[in-house]
Scaffold this active site. Structure first.
Site, PDB file in Angstrom:
ATOM      1  N   SER A 187      23.210-111.996 -64.564  1.00 39.28           N
ATOM      2  CA  SER A 187      23.715-113.035 -63.665  1.00 39.28           C
ATOM      3  C   SER A 187      24.484-114.103 -64.450  1.00 39.28           C
ATOM      4  O   SER A 187      25.458-113.774 -65.134  1.00 39.28           O
ATOM      5  CB  SER A 187      22.537-113.628 -62.886  1.00 39.28           C
ATOM      6  N   ASP A 245      25.278-106.456 -54.441  1.00 39.59           N
ATOM      7  CA  ASP A 245      24.792-107.693 -55.051  1.00 39.59           C
ATOM      8  C   ASP A 245      25.224-108.901 -54.215  1.00 39.59           C
ATOM      9  O   ASP A 245      26.408-109.116 -53.982  1.00 39.59           O
ATOM     10  CB  ASP A 245      25.343-107.821 -56.470  1.00 39.59           C
ATOM     11  N   HIS A 266      20.285-107.949 -56.663  1.00 42.67           N
ATOM     12  CA  HIS A 266      20.963-108.685 -57.726  1.00 42.67           C
ATOM     13  C   HIS A 266      20.583-108.100 -59.078  1.00 42.67           C
ATOM     14  O   HIS A 266      19.434-108.195 -59.489  1.00 42.67           O
ATOM     15  CB  HIS A 266      20.566-110.155 -57.630  1.00 42.67           C
TER      16      HIS A 266
END
Length: 504
Positions: free
Chosen positions: A222, A444, A472
């Site tokens: 991320s 995602d 995610h």
């Protein structure tokens, strides 16, 4: 509050990679056993794993030093945790971990990942070849943490109406964000700019030298992809292997990034509602899950359900329960159950989901995840759309993205009143770096798949690896992704161009 995993804009500094020279060589860490950390987090340590902790000192401002920590009180402390397997052999080096956020604890993540594939952790092929190094970036958790938002203001932020339509309600959210900015400015002043991504990337090179690695091996999720990409631009020749999973496009500005997230969460929510329609036995709010969630939000706005201790499940808490559930496909059943329970007057499921996202404990206390999230994002962000522009986008995005558009628009107020100077990260090619694996997940919500190729293209040496799954980030959730990433980390075998992995 912008959703964790988002980033704010930078600008191209002309591609002058490594322009300030390498980071200093920090002294070798004084490792001490710390089995108490895994015990506190999960009740025990993983079998055959040893946990050691240390701290290193880094300059508070890499731009104002010769590259060495000083004794004048301006240093910051970076906390490290090393996980070493008793079965280690043919050691390659260390693998540095960042879970994203910004604000996530790499120490906590290293502990969770140490439990092996049966628990969703790292494969044995990786833990046998690397020391796993978790670090809390500057300002996060155990590393000179920034803490300037009160529990009451965080409760107000998360519990606030997600889409404040009336002018009075919108003005109230503006005032809340202004107060948070002023409070943080009063506490930290110009030091707030030191929590930028570029400063943290330079800390990473100090960690690399401190643990004795000639080249960096890194696994970033991320926001950690942005941190890793920044490192690759600053220190391209210090890279051995970088895996960037859940890619962020560093070149998008604040508005584009927020709209991208609105689109990503809307798409993920559609995937959830389609799942509900297909599997009504597992989804008590089927067949129309969108209508059920929208109704829950409307009712929470008009008359929130009270839970234990009188806590109210306002529309804000319901909204963040939805956000939280979309980060993993396994969260879909929890969301459906939570909304169904809320219908029956029990908000516990909603609070469980939202509190897990916000890192709020049962007593109403928060970690510093969102203090650090705000400090990093605002230090990185050079743009300020203005309150009037944000208000206009709130209305426009409400139409384009019915559930997430308006909340993501007003989320841009977070940095509007940030008092400190900004320190945007570079956005250029990693000239001289080896191939870097950039992993994207088609479903995602937080870092939408479209950003994957953009990050790879910007770096110039990125190789895209796609998972056609939900949630995610992808590694190490499926065998196909895991095998490809492991081969790269261990043997430097780069995935084939255009390689895709099926959802199952």
């Amino acid at each position: 509050m912008l959703a964790a995993g988002c980033t704010l804009p930078g600008f191209d500094r002309g591609g002058d990679n490594n322009r300030r020279g390498p980071a200093s060589t920090a002294g070798a860490p004084d490792w001490k056993p710390c089995p108490d950390i895994p015990r506190k987090l999960v009740g025990r340590g993983a079998a055959n794993m040893r946990y050691d902790c240390a701290t290193i000192a880094v300059p508070g401002d890499w731009n104002a030093t010769t590259g060495k920590a000083t004794g004048d009180g301006s240093n910051l402390e970076i906390a490290l945790l090393r996980v070493r397997s008793s079965k280690q052999q043919n050691r390659i080096g260390s693998l540095l971990i960042n879970p994203g956020g910004p604000g996530g604890s790499g120490i906590d993540s290293a502990v969770y990942l140490s439990f092996g594939p049966s628990f969703g952790g790292l494969p044995d092929d990786v833990t046998r070849r690397f020391d796993i190094i978790g670090f809390d970036p500057r300002g996060v958790s155990r590393s000179s943490p920034v803490k300037c938002i009160s529990d009451a203001d965080l409760d107000s932020t998360f519990g606030y109406e997600p889409d404040p339509e009336s002018q009075a309600s919108f003005d109230g959210l503006v005032a809340l964000n202004r107060r948070i900015g002023e409070t943080c400015g009063d506490r930290y002043g110009e030091r707030l700019r030191l929590f930028s991504t570029e400063q943290a990337a330079r800390d990473m090179d100090a960690i690399r030298t401190a643990v004795g690695d000639e080249k960096l091996n890194y696994l970033g999720f991320s926001y950690g992809t942005l941190l890793g990409a920044t490192y690759a631009q600053l220190f391209p020749r210090n890279v051995r292997a970088l895996v960037l999973d859940g890619a962020v496009d560093p070149r998008q500005d604040l508005i584009a990034g927020s709209e991208s997230q609105a689109k990503g969460f809307e798409r993920a929510f559609d995937n959830f509602t389609n799942w509900c329609a297909r599997t009504p036995r597992d989804c008590p709010i089927a067949p129309d899950a969108r209508a059920a969630v929208t109704e829950a939000l409307d009712k929470a706005q008009a008359s929130p359900v009270r839970g234990e201790g009188g806590r109210e499940a306002t529309a804000g808490w319901v909204f963040y329960a939805v956000i939280s559930s979309l980060y993993t496909e396994s969260g879909w059943e929890k969301l459906a159950a939570a909304i169904e329970s809320l219908r029956g007057g029990n908000p516990k499921g909603v609070f469980d989901l939202a509190d897990a996202y916000a890192e709020r404990d049962a007593e109403g206390h928060y970690t510093n995840l969102f203090d650090a999230n705000l400090a990093v994002n605002c230090a990185d962000d050079e743009s300020r759309p203005g309150v009037d522009r944000i208000r206009a986008l709130q209305s426009q995005w409400r139409t384009k993205y019915p559930l997430f558009g308006a909340p993501l628009a007003v989320g841009m107020l977070s940095c509007e009143f940030w008092p400190a100077q900004r320190d945007p990260y570079p956005t250029g090619a990693a000239v001289g770096a080896p191939p870097i694996v950039v992993v994207g997940t088609t479903g995602d919500p937080a870092t939408p798949y479209e950003q994957t190729a953009k990050l790879a293209d910007m770096l110039g040496v990125g190789r895209v690896l796609t998972w056609e799954g939900e949630g995610h980030t992808a590694y190490p959730q499926t065998r196909c992704i895991t095998d490809a990433v492991d081969a790269y980390l261990v043997d430097l075998k780069v995935p084939a161009e255009g390689e895709r992995c099926p959802a199952r």
